[in-house]
Design an enzyme around this catalytic site. Sequence first.
Site, PDB file in Angstrom:
ATOM      1  N   SER A 107     -86.033   8.579  32.371  1.00  0.00           N
ATOM      2  CA  SER A 107     -86.335   7.258  32.733  1.00  0.00           C
ATOM      3  C   SER A 107     -86.118   6.696  33.976  1.00  0.00           C
ATOM      4  O   SER A 107     -85.026   7.073  34.458  1.00  0.00           O
ATOM      5  CB  SER A 107     -85.393   6.403  31.733  1.00  0.00           C
ATOM      6  OG  SER A 107     -85.615   5.051  31.700  1.00  0.00           O
ATOM      7  N   GLY A 108     -87.137   6.040  34.637  1.00  0.00           N
ATOM      8  CA  GLY A 108     -86.975   5.718  36.018  1.00  0.00           C
ATOM      9  C   GLY A 108     -87.555   6.697  37.045  1.00  0.00           C
ATOM     10  O   GLY A 108     -87.492   6.513  38.168  1.00  0.00           O
ATOM     11  N   THR A 112     -94.718   6.281  34.038  1.00  0.00           N
ATOM     12  CA  THR A 112     -95.620   5.088  33.652  1.00  0.00           C
ATOM     13  C   THR A 112     -96.529   4.723  35.165  1.00  0.00           C
ATOM     14  O   THR A 112     -97.672   4.631  34.829  1.00  0.00           O
ATOM     15  CB  THR A 112     -94.829   3.915  33.463  1.00  0.00           C
ATOM     16  OG1 THR A 112     -94.060   4.172  32.130  1.00  0.00           O
ATOM     17  CG2 THR A 112     -95.690   2.688  32.953  1.00  0.00           C
ATOM     18  N   ASN A 157     -83.538   1.875  34.577  1.00  0.00           N
ATOM     19  CA  ASN A 157     -84.819   1.879  34.817  1.00  0.00           C
ATOM     20  C   ASN A 157     -85.123   0.280  34.516  1.00  0.00           C
ATOM     21  O   ASN A 157     -84.894   0.079  33.375  1.00  0.00           O
ATOM     22  CB  ASN A 157     -85.540   2.613  34.147  1.00  0.00           C
ATOM     23  CG  ASN A 157     -87.159   2.528  34.701  1.00  0.00           C
ATOM     24  OD1 ASN A 157     -87.504   1.616  35.665  1.00  0.00           O
ATOM     25  ND2 ASN A 157     -88.155   3.173  33.920  1.00  0.00           N
ATOM     26  N   SER A 160     -88.378   0.358  31.748  1.00  0.00           N
ATOM     27  CA  SER A 160     -88.217   1.812  31.010  1.00  0.00           C
ATOM     28  C   SER A 160     -89.293   1.641  29.563  1.00  0.00           C
ATOM     29  O   SER A 160     -89.164   0.629  29.049  1.00  0.00           O
ATOM     30  CB  SER A 160     -86.806   2.080  30.357  1.00  0.00           C
ATOM     31  OG  SER A 160     -86.821   3.241  30.011  1.00  0.00           O
ATOM     32  N   SER A 161     -89.957   2.577  29.344  1.00  0.00           N
ATOM     33  CA  SER A 161     -90.950   2.709  28.182  1.00  0.00           C
ATOM     34  C   SER A 161     -90.059   3.134  27.093  1.00  0.00           C
ATOM     35  O   SER A 161     -89.159   4.055  26.900  1.00  0.00           O
ATOM     36  CB  SER A 161     -91.714   3.736  28.315  1.00  0.00           C
ATOM     37  OG  SER A 161     -92.874   3.341  29.586  1.00  0.00           O
ATOM     38  N   GLY A 377     -88.619  10.349  28.764  1.00  0.00           N
ATOM     39  CA  GLY A 377     -87.652  11.610  29.229  1.00  0.00           C
ATOM     40  C   GLY A 377     -86.591  12.059  28.667  1.00  0.00           C
ATOM     41  O   GLY A 377     -85.929  11.346  27.743  1.00  0.00           O
ATOM     42  N   GLU A 379     -82.712  12.120  27.662  1.00  0.00           N
ATOM     43  CA  GLU A 379     -81.766  11.053  28.112  1.00  0.00           C
ATOM     44  C   GLU A 379     -80.340  11.513  27.637  1.00  0.00           C
ATOM     45  O   GLU A 379     -80.132  12.081  26.475  1.00  0.00           O
ATOM     46  CB  GLU A 379     -82.100   9.853  27.082  1.00  0.00           C
ATOM     47  CG  GLU A 379     -83.302   9.153  27.682  1.00  0.00           C
ATOM     48  CD  GLU A 379     -83.344   7.810  26.657  1.00  0.00           C
ATOM     49  OE1 GLU A 379     -84.637   6.903  27.294  1.00  0.00           O
ATOM     50  OE2 GLU A 379     -82.770   7.540  25.906  1.00  0.00           O
TER      51      GLU A 379
END
Length: 918
Positions: A107-108, A112, A157, A160-161, A377, A379
């Site tokens: 994430s980050g 995206t 993030n 973040s998705s 991603g 985590e």
Amino acid sequence: MESAISARDRVGVQDFLLLENYNSEAAFIENLRRRYREGLIYTYIGSVLVSVNPYRELEIYSKQNMERHRGVNFYEISPHIFALANNSYRALRTERRDQCILLSGESGAGKTEASKKILQYYTHICPTRNNTHTIRERLLQSNPVLEAFGNAKTLRNDNSSRFGKYMDIQFDYKGAPIGGHILNYLLEKSRVAHQNHGERNFHIFYQLLEGGEEPLLKRLGLEKTNPQHYHYLVKGKCPRVSSINDKNGWKVVRNALTIIGFNEDEIQLMEIVAIVLHLGNIQFDINRCRECTLFFFSQQLLGVDGSVLKEALTHKKIVAKGEEVISQYPSALSARDSLAKAIYGRAFTWLVQKLNQSLVYYSSKCSSIIGLLDVYGFEVFQHNSFEQFCINYCNEKLQQLFVELTLKSEQEDYETEGVRWERVEYFNNKIICDLVEEKHKGIIAVLDEECLRRGDASDITFLEKLEDSLGGHAHFVTHKMANGKIRKAIGREEFRLVHYAGEVNYNVSGFLDKNNDLLCRHLKEVLCQSGNHIVSQCFHADELMDQRRPETAATEFKLSLAKLMEILMSKEPLYVRCIKPNDAKQPGGFDEVLVRHQVKYLGLMEYLRVRRAGFAYRRNFEVFLERYKSLCPDTWPNWRGTLPEGVATLVKHLNYKPEEYKLGRSKIFIRFPRTLFVTEDALEAKKQTIVIVIQSWWRGVKGRRKAMHRRQAADTIRKYERFCIMFIKGFILRNEPRCPDNEYFLDHVRFSFLMKVKRNLPKSLLDKSWPRPPPSLTELEQKVVASAIFGGQKDCYPRSVPKLFVATRLGISVSSLSDGFFVLHIPTTDSKQKGDLVLQCDHVIEAVTKLAIMADKIHNVNISQDSIRFAIARGKEGVIDFTSGSDLRVVKTKNGHLSVVRITHLLIKKYRAEECFG
């Protein structure tokens, strides 16, 4: 390629395969650091693109840059996301095989944003047709809508998705985008009711409250106020961020929904957001289970009876042996949260389906597909729960796919080219995937079994079952099973998995609740009766009829992940590995420890070692020869032989040693980076000479082109001049008999007249107002007469129709004496014809006059004083000599001439030349 030595020292190598010390993780990270600090955020590992998030805007995504990458080979210019996107598109067009781009990273890391850049590139460079502009816009605008409802601010993030997304972009046979389809995976529904400290709920809640118009908010029963007034927005205790971003986000979402074509559905979608906010503010009195006043708005928006909804939130209905048993919920707040999560989760699925309807998807055999996978991603948090378990399991599956496909393609490349390659041992994470998903024994199987078990099943009993089933597994350990220091690092309610990316402790608290579908039957019955348009579509009465237990969240995710793997395996994959350089989101910051961790769990070093086990560099013969042919006199400027012979000649001239390279069937393989660097440096030194040669050649080409252009211009002027002279001469001689000097002009007049007749046809058969023809077209009248005489009666007539009646085909000659002879000259190209006609007539003056008038030869009668020449058979020529005498005498003289003496009274006879000279 950054070919100069100084450039390599400053910015590193653009392909990690060219690292001298490729086994060193430190050298790998140092190369990343050098490039990142120079603003070069992209680097290759062969065909894999490594992207480092710059946390700032870079001037490398303009339309000019998109054009620069259009149609360019993958390695021709510096690494870029556009180059990878273009490579996938070219393979789609040329090989007609579906492609897939997999974006991974934590994430980050910028996954995206990378997927957005790929979409923007396709929408710019692809050809257009009919409605493709609409499809392009909808493909682009689907991103902000999904981000609003599926993304959130987390500790790592700001955007973040919190769901996985796979998008198919469909292209027709011309390469134009004609449709798309989106699949979503594992939305983090728990975020609706609970957020970790410092995090926010999904963006759409804040965007609606900050940017929503007053009439809309009033209709939804919301106030444009501080989000802290809503219970579901304060769980994370996140400091309030600037409302400007949320207001701008609302404008973007509203615009996107309009472009996609939501219309009235937009308002109903906002009703779902309002329903969730109102549900979060419902509070229950411990003794009387009394709802607050906000309950009214939830009831109104849901379209269900308030008392029925209250009963369903506070009491649970159980059907046992055909009888209904109603008992009070131990926690009405849990029922409320379950309802909110279920409504939001299903509404998100409905939203994705609605987007798919707008994107359209054609079931055509002529179409091709490029897939984009943007998935969460790996985590690792201080507290890892069920969501992190599923996310990391997904990453294990993707890593397994990456290893299988990349090694498979690597092996196939060497086998296809006939080059020997020693296999490299690598870590196969199938053992971890099996640990999670194996039937009856895996973690998911144990979790499902415990969820279905009657009795006192709990998170702790689930942990105990795991210890019984998986005890002794090399990649699984718990506090109870561990020894020494490891036991201190694992809590009593935790289990540890040794992933390919590292060790992660998972707290089992909440595993059973999150895995179960906690929305009870009683609440489902209420929602199936909802008057809300979206809710009624999300909850079907069919569910109430189905007595089977719904799939658990983990099993449903496992099955959807298996389908995703099938989709990815059917396509040609390309990879984008995204890296987050620091946790502070600071431009230029490079946290080596953080980067090293990501390099490890993305498997970059392992992939590099596998690729370098064979050869560091490989290129098609054509590409290699085209780039370096200037280094060899025999291949410069053009090689006339076969490509393998040309490459062999080139490397021989460059003094490549046998152990440094191999020639395959269509590629050259270079083992050591330094070999390529020496070649690159030689090319760099040669460029000055090449530039001078090219400049000289180009000046010569320009001079020749200029001279040629001048000659062409002069020829054009001369042709035009000749045309003008011919046309003027034809105009002057327009009334003269047809001849080479006026035939072009007469044809032009003829054509113009006929076109005028065509454009002005009479409106009636009785209309006699035809345009008057020019003098040069009087032969048309003769055509009409000829048609009346010979039409349908003489076989040769049809062949005469397209031919002009030309007066020059007939000539007349007479003598100046009082004889009755005259000659009709009939020109012919056939040597077998018998020639001109010699006639004798008592009324010669009358006969010749009549013929001259009919043949339009009044001014062309030849009156000879002495003799007349005429044509006879087989191309011979005869002569008639005329002399005065008292007696008629027609004889053939010694010189072969026909002599006519004193012709006064003669009978009408006909003499042919051949009879006289037979």
